[in-house]
Design a protein around this motif. Structure first.
Motif, PDB file in Angstrom:
ATOM      1  N   ARG A  57       0.828  -1.208   0.000  1.00 11.53           N
ATOM      2  CA  ARG A  57       0.000   0.000   0.000  1.00 11.53           C
ATOM      3  C   ARG A  57       0.864   1.261   0.000  1.00 11.53           C
ATOM      4  O   ARG A  57       0.528   2.240  -0.680  1.00 11.53           O
ATOM      5  N   ASP A  58       1.945   1.250   0.740  1.00  8.28           N
ATOM      6  CA  ASP A  58       2.783   2.454   0.782  1.00  8.28           C
ATOM      7  C   ASP A  58       3.568   2.634  -0.511  1.00  8.28           C
ATOM      8  O   ASP A  58       3.758   3.768  -0.977  1.00  8.28           O
ATOM      9  N   VAL A  59       4.024   1.538  -1.120  1.00 11.03           N
ATOM     10  CA  VAL A  59       4.674   1.660  -2.424  1.00 11.03           C
ATOM     11  C   VAL A  59       3.666   2.164  -3.456  1.00 11.03           C
ATOM     12  O   VAL A  59       3.998   2.971  -4.336  1.00 11.03           O
ATOM     13  N   ALA A  60       2.410   1.707  -3.348  1.00 12.85           N
ATOM     14  CA  ALA A  60       1.368   2.211  -4.248  1.00 12.85           C
ATOM     15  C   ALA A  60       1.158   3.710  -4.049  1.00 12.85           C
ATOM     16  O   ALA A  60       0.927   4.444  -5.019  1.00 12.85           O
ATOM     17  N   ARG A  61       1.234   4.177  -2.812  1.00 10.88           N
ATOM     18  CA  ARG A  61       1.112   5.617  -2.565  1.00 10.88           C
ATOM     19  C   ARG A  61       2.232   6.382  -3.260  1.00 10.88           C
ATOM     20  O   ARG A  61       2.014   7.470  -3.810  1.00 10.88           O
ATOM     21  N   LEU A  62       3.435   5.829  -3.232  1.00  9.50           N
ATOM     22  CA  LEU A  62       4.542   6.465  -3.936  1.00  9.50           C
ATOM     23  C   LEU A  62       4.261   6.523  -5.437  1.00  9.50           C
ATOM     24  O   LEU A  62       4.460   7.551  -6.085  1.00  9.50           O
ATOM     25  N   GLY A  63       3.784   5.409  -5.996  1.00 11.12           N
ATOM     26  CA  GLY A  63       3.469   5.384  -7.418  1.00 11.12           C
ATOM     27  C   GLY A  63       2.360   6.354  -7.776  1.00 11.12           C
ATOM     28  O   GLY A  63       2.409   7.018  -8.818  1.00 11.12           O
TER      29      GLY A  63
ATOM     30  N   ARG B 286      -1.258   7.604 -18.558  1.00  8.32           N
ATOM     31  CA  ARG B 286      -2.385   7.754 -19.480  1.00  8.32           C
ATOM     32  C   ARG B 286      -3.455   6.700 -19.295  1.00  8.32           C
ATOM     33  O   ARG B 286      -4.565   6.839 -19.792  1.00  8.32           O
ATOM     34  N   LEU B 287      -3.135   5.654 -18.546  1.00  8.30           N
ATOM     35  CA  LEU B 287      -4.154   4.680 -18.145  1.00  8.30           C
ATOM     36  C   LEU B 287      -4.634   4.928 -16.715  1.00  8.30           C
ATOM     37  O   LEU B 287      -5.437   4.138 -16.198  1.00  8.30           O
ATOM     38  N   ASP B 288      -4.136   6.009 -16.075  1.00 12.88           N
ATOM     39  CA  ASP B 288      -4.522   6.331 -14.692  1.00 12.88           C
ATOM     40  C   ASP B 288      -4.263   5.143 -13.775  1.00 12.88           C
ATOM     41  O   ASP B 288      -5.055   4.843 -12.866  1.00 12.88           O
ATOM     42  N   LEU B 289      -3.139   4.465 -13.986  1.00 13.47           N
ATOM     43  CA  LEU B 289      -2.904   3.148 -13.397  1.00 13.47           C
ATOM     44  C   LEU B 289      -1.614   3.123 -12.577  1.00 13.47           C
ATOM     45  O   LEU B 289      -0.572   3.630 -13.004  1.00 13.47           O
ATOM     46  N   VAL B 290      -1.697   2.491 -11.393  1.00 12.25           N
ATOM     47  CA  VAL B 290      -0.525   2.166 -10.580  1.00 12.25           C
ATOM     48  C   VAL B 290      -0.697   0.726 -10.115  1.00 12.25           C
ATOM     49  O   VAL B 290      -1.757   0.370  -9.583  1.00 12.25           O
ATOM     50  N   ILE B 291       0.328  -0.109 -10.325  1.00 14.20           N
ATOM     51  CA  ILE B 291       0.272  -1.505  -9.877  1.00 14.20           C
ATOM     52  C   ILE B 291       1.533  -1.817  -9.076  1.00 14.20           C
ATOM     53  O   ILE B 291       2.652  -1.469  -9.490  1.00 14.20           O
TER      54      ILE B 291
END
Length: 396
Positions: A274-280, A359-364
Motif C-alpha cells: 500500500r505504501d509503495v502504491a502511494r509512492l506510485g 495515461r491509463l490512470d494506473l498504478v500496480i
C-alpha cells in the motif's frame, strides 16, 4: 565418507532457486540483518478508497500466446501481493503466502528507482550537479571505476568495470554483492569484501564512462554515497525527509545495513504494498499528494520524456530472452516502456514491480518470490499490467 556441504554453501546455491527460501528473505529481512527505519513521519495516514472492478475475470494473453487468469499468473510469479490502483482507487488487492497488508516486503532493485528520485530532486533543487565527477563528492572513489564517472553516468548505468580482477558477469556480481551485505549468503571459504565501501573499492574501469549501458549495483551504491555527502543524511533519513514522510504512509519502511551501518541502497529496501502504491500514485499525479508537491513536477514528468537521446535508449530488459525485442529505455534509474501510455516502472528480482501508467490512470504494485532459473520462464507481469490497465480504461 560423504562430503557434507557447510550451511553457508547450501544457502548460496539455493538463494535464487527455492521460492520458500526466497520468501524468507523477501518478507523477513529485519529478522535476518541489521536495519534502519525510513520514518513515515507525523502526517495522518492517507486513505486509499476501494471498489471491486472485476479484475479476477480478466484474461491475460502472454507473449507466447497462453491465456491466463489472475490465479494462474500468481502461481507463475510466486506472487506474494498484488495491488492495483485506478484513478487513485484500489480496485484489486491480493495477499498470499502469509503476506499481509502490514507486511514490509523486500523491493529488491525497485529501490534503485527510489534513489533515482532522490538524486533527481536534489539536482532539480541545485544541490547536486549531474555533470560533476563522482570523485568531486567522494574523493575515496577517485581510483575506482566510479571516480571519473559523472553523476549522470551513475543515474544511467553508464560505467564499465570489473571487481577484484574478475571478468564481469552480471549474475555472479549480483550474488557477490548479496554476500557483502548478508554474511549468511557467503559461499564456502568466502574471503571477499564485508562492506559496501570495501566492495566499491575493488572496482576498476574496463571502459570509458558514459559510452555504454551496463546494469550494475555499484553505480547505485556510489550514487547513494554521493547523496549522503551532499546532504549529511543517511539514505533512510533522506528518503524519509523528501518523500516517505509526505505520502501519508501506513508504516515505516526500512533498509538493511551492511557491517558498517550503511544502507544497501540498490536493493535492501522493504515497505508495504500500500505504501509503495502511494509512492506510485504520487508520481502518476505529477509528484503531488492531495494537491501538495512532494517531488518537483519536472522530476515526475521527465522520468519518461527526459530520456537523453542516444543514451541508454532501447536497452534490453535484463530478464528478457536474448531474441526478444529491446524496447525499453532507462532514465534516472527507472525503466521506461516506450508504450502509448507513458508507462514506467521500478523493477526488482523475484518479481518486485512498481508500475506507473499515467495515461491509463494506473498504478500496480507486485511483490513476488519467483525462482530465477533458465528452466523457469519469467511470468508475463508487464503484459498483464498493461492488459489490466486497458481493461479498466475501457470501463470508463
Amino acid at each position: 565418507m560423504p562430503h557434507t556441504a557447510p550451511l553457508s554453501e547450501l544457502k548460496w546455491t539455493r538463494g535464487y532457486s527455492d521460492p520458500d527460501w526466497i520468501r524468507r528473505f523477501t518478507s523477513a529481512g529485519r529478522e535476518l540483518s541489521p536495519s534502519r527505519r525510513v520514518w513515515r513521519g507525523r502526517e495522518q495516514r492517507r486513505e486509499l478508497p476501494g471498489r471491486d472492478a472485476g479484475i479476477d475475470t480478466v484474461e491475460i494473453t502472454a507473449p507466447d500466446g497462453r491465456t491466463l487468469k489472475l490465479p494462474e499468473l500468481f502461481a507463475a510469479a510466486q506472487t506474494d501481493a498484488l495491488l492495483v490502483l485506478h484513478r487513485g482507487t484500489v480496485v484489486h488487492e491480493t495477499y498470499l503466502h502469509g503476506t499481509r497488508p502490514e507486511t514490509a516486503h523486500f523491493n529488491a532493485s525497485a529501490a534503485k528507482s527510489y534513489l533515482g528520485l532522490l538524486a533527481a530532486t536534489l539536482a532539480h533543487q541545485g544541490e547536486l550537479d549531474r555533470d560533476a565527477r563522482t570523485s568531486a563528492y567522494v574523493p575515496e572513489l577517485a581510483e575506482t571505476a566510479f571516480g571519473a564517472a559523472r553523476i549522470d553516468d551513475l543515474l544511467h548505468m553508464g560505467t564499465r568495470m570489473s571487481y577484484a580482477g574478475r571478468a564481469f558477469d552480471k549474475a555472479i556480481e549480483a550474488q557477490r554483492y548479496q554476500a557483502v551485505i548478508a554474511p549468511q549468503m557467503w559461499p564456502y571459504g568466502y574471503q571477499g569484501p564485508t562492506s559496501i565501501r570495501e566492495h566499491l573499492s575493488t572496482a576498476r574501469a574496463t571502459g570509458a564512462p558514459g559510452t555504454a549501458f551496463r546494469y550494475e549495483n555499484g553505480n547505485v551504491e556510489a550514487l547513494a554515497e554521493v547523496l549522503r555527502r551532499v546532504t549529511g543524511l543517511t539514505t533512510s533519513a533522506l528518503l524519509s525527509e523528501l518523500i516517505w514522510s509526505r505520502l501519508g504512509a501506513d508504516e515505516d519502511a526500512y533498509y538493511v545495513l551492511d557491517s558498517e551501518g550503511v544502507e544497501a541502497a540498490c536493493g535492501g529496501f522493504s515497505a508495504t504494498a500500500r505504501d509503495v502504491a502511494r509512492l506510485g500514485e504520487m508520481l502518476r499525479c505529477g509528484g503531488a499528494v492531495g494537491g501538495r508537491q512532494v517531488v518537483p513536477e519536472a522530476v515526475a514528468t521527465t522520468i519518461v520524456s527526459g530520456v537523453p537521446d542516444g543514451y541508454a535508449r532501447r536497452v534490453r530488459f535484463p530478464a528478457a530472452p536474448p531474441d526478444s525485442p529491446a524496447n525499453l529505455s532507462y532514465h534516472d534509474l527507472w525503466w521506461v516502456l516506450n508504450d502509448p501510455y507513458g508507462s514506467f516502472m521500478a523493477s526488482g528480482i523475484h518479481g518486485q514491480r512498481l508500475f506507473v501508467s499515467p495515461r491509463l490512470d494506473l498504478v500496480i504494485v507486485h511483490f513476488g518470490s519467483q525462482v530465477m532459473s533458465p528452466s523457469v520462464p519469467p511470468a508475463p507481469l508487464v503484459p498483464a499490467f498493461l492488459q489490466i490497465g486497458t481493461h479498466l480504461d475501457g470501463l470508463g
